[in-house]
Design a protein around this motif. Sequence first.
Motif, mmCIF file in Angstrom:
data_model
loop_
_atom_site.group_PDB
_atom_site.id
_atom_site.type_symbol
_atom_site.label_atom_id
_atom_site.label_comp_id
_atom_site.label_asym_id
_atom_site.label_seq_id
_atom_site.Cartn_x
_atom_site.Cartn_y
_atom_site.Cartn_z
ATOM 1 N N LEU A 11 0.808 -1.214 0.000
ATOM 2 C CA LEU A 11 0.000 0.000 0.000
ATOM 3 C C LEU A 11 0.844 1.268 0.000
ATOM 4 N N THR A 12 2.068 1.212 0.517
ATOM 5 C CA THR A 12 2.871 2.426 0.658
ATOM 6 C C THR A 12 4.019 2.521 -0.337
ATOM 7 N N ARG A 13 4.260 1.462 -1.109
ATOM 8 C CA ARG A 13 5.371 1.501 -2.068
ATOM 9 C C ARG A 13 5.112 2.554 -3.131
ATOM 10 N N HIS A 14 6.118 3.373 -3.410
ATOM 11 C CA HIS A 14 5.993 4.433 -4.407
ATOM 12 C C HIS A 14 6.260 3.858 -5.794
ATOM 13 N N ARG A 15 5.232 3.849 -6.610
ATOM 14 C CA ARG A 15 5.353 3.291 -7.954
ATOM 15 C C ARG A 15 5.571 4.371 -9.012
ATOM 16 N N ARG A 16 5.142 5.591 -8.737
ATOM 17 C CA ARG A 16 5.370 6.709 -9.642
ATOM 18 C C ARG A 16 6.060 7.825 -8.879
ATOM 19 N N LEU A 17 6.898 8.580 -9.608
ATOM 20 C CA LEU A 17 7.625 9.697 -9.008
ATOM 21 C C LEU A 17 8.321 9.267 -7.718
ATOM 22 N N ARG A 18 9.048 8.173 -7.834
ATOM 23 C CA ARG A 18 9.694 7.604 -6.655
ATOM 24 C C ARG A 18 10.673 8.581 -6.005
ATOM 25 N N GLU A 19 11.227 9.486 -6.817
ATOM 26 C CA GLU A 19 12.183 10.442 -6.265
ATOM 27 C C GLU A 19 11.523 11.412 -5.283
ATOM 28 N N GLN A 20 10.213 11.533 -5.342
ATOM 29 C CA GLN A 20 9.505 12.403 -4.409
ATOM 30 C C GLN A 20 9.091 11.672 -3.129
ATOM 31 N N GLY A 21 9.273 10.371 -3.101
ATOM 32 C CA GLY A 21 8.890 9.591 -1.936
ATOM 33 C C GLY A 21 9.929 9.667 -0.831
ATOM 34 N N ALA A 154 -8.302 5.651 16.961
ATOM 35 C CA ALA A 154 -6.840 5.649 16.955
ATOM 36 C C ALA A 154 -6.368 4.849 15.750
ATOM 37 N N LEU A 155 -5.418 5.403 15.026
ATOM 38 C CA LEU A 155 -4.886 4.754 13.831
ATOM 39 C C LEU A 155 -3.373 4.717 13.929
ATOM 40 N N SER A 156 -2.797 3.521 13.848
ATOM 41 C CA SER A 156 -1.353 3.374 13.935
ATOM 42 C C SER A 156 -0.660 4.141 12.813
ATOM 43 N N LEU A 157 0.498 4.726 13.133
ATOM 44 C CA LEU A 157 1.298 5.441 12.142
ATOM 45 C C LEU A 157 2.348 4.542 11.496
ATOM 46 N N GLU A 158 2.220 3.246 11.683
ATOM 47 C CA GLU A 158 3.254 2.330 11.208
ATOM 48 C C GLU A 158 3.253 2.175 9.694
ATOM 49 N N GLU A 159 2.091 2.238 9.056
ATOM 50 C CA GLU A 159 2.015 2.025 7.609
ATOM 51 C C GLU A 159 1.632 3.338 6.935
ATOM 52 N N ALA A 160 2.644 4.059 6.478
ATOM 53 C CA ALA A 160 2.412 5.396 5.935
ATOM 54 C C ALA A 160 3.274 5.624 4.707
ATOM 55 N N SER A 161 2.742 6.432 3.791
ATOM 56 C CA SER A 161 3.440 6.816 2.573
ATOM 57 C C SER A 161 3.616 8.326 2.578
ATOM 58 N N VAL A 162 4.826 8.789 2.301
ATOM 59 C CA VAL A 162 5.143 10.215 2.314
ATOM 60 C C VAL A 162 5.682 10.624 0.947
ATOM 61 N N LYS A 163 5.186 11.752 0.432
ATOM 62 C CA LYS A 163 5.736 12.318 -0.799
ATOM 63 C C LYS A 163 5.904 13.824 -0.622
ATOM 64 N N ILE A 164 7.000 14.329 -1.193
ATOM 65 C CA ILE A 164 7.319 15.753 -1.096
ATOM 66 C C ILE A 164 7.855 16.213 -2.445
#
Length: 220
Positions: A11-21, A154-164
């Motif tokens: 669910l969190t793997r960056h498949r597009r624009l990986r350089e922004q992940g 409450a939602l765990s922060l363990e599975e998260a995707s970040v893009k900038i």
Amino acid sequence: MTLEPLPETPLTRHRRLREQGSLDRADLDAILDAGFVCHLGVVVEGRSLVVPTVYGRDERQLYLHGSVASRSLAGGTPVCVTVTHVDGLVLARSVFEHGVNYRSAMIHGEARKVTDPEEKLEGLRRLTEHAAPGQWSYARLPNRRELAATTLLALSLEEASVKIRTGAPDDGDGPDAQLGLWAGTLPLTSAWGTPVPDPLLSPGMPVPGHIARRGGTRHG
């Protein structure tokens, strides 16, 4: 202390624009700390709902709240929560290359309904302080009836995707650079305004310091 990187999952793997992940937990924390409104995505009775709501957090989990009558806060189901900050428009020479400078986080997991009274009160404190620091100790705290009418998830922060995404357009060294067109970024910022008193307040009541100090400061 060095934090463990965010794990990559289907669910969190960056498949597009990986350089922004980013897998840096510090980036996730910074994005969450810079905002206070998220969008909660959940499936209710076979239909997807995306609900804007305020949030708070501790080191391990995100807290969301709402009415006990809210169908989106039933808990015990997979959810997706997103937080996004728009930092500006990226205006390129070609419309195709236009974009947005942004910071975003997407958190996946199964939302847990908080039933322990102490954790519920602490979660609501974190949520309140996240949006309005100092307000929990200033305003009246919720009573038993109000707590009973409120759902806290409450939602765990363990599975998260970040893009900038930051910086200039990407077409400065391509064929479109010869077009002679202006290109660059149009930054976007937001700031807190001057506090506006409730018209029913007694005349001359001062604005509390923790609120007054935020007026004119940058948000996000």
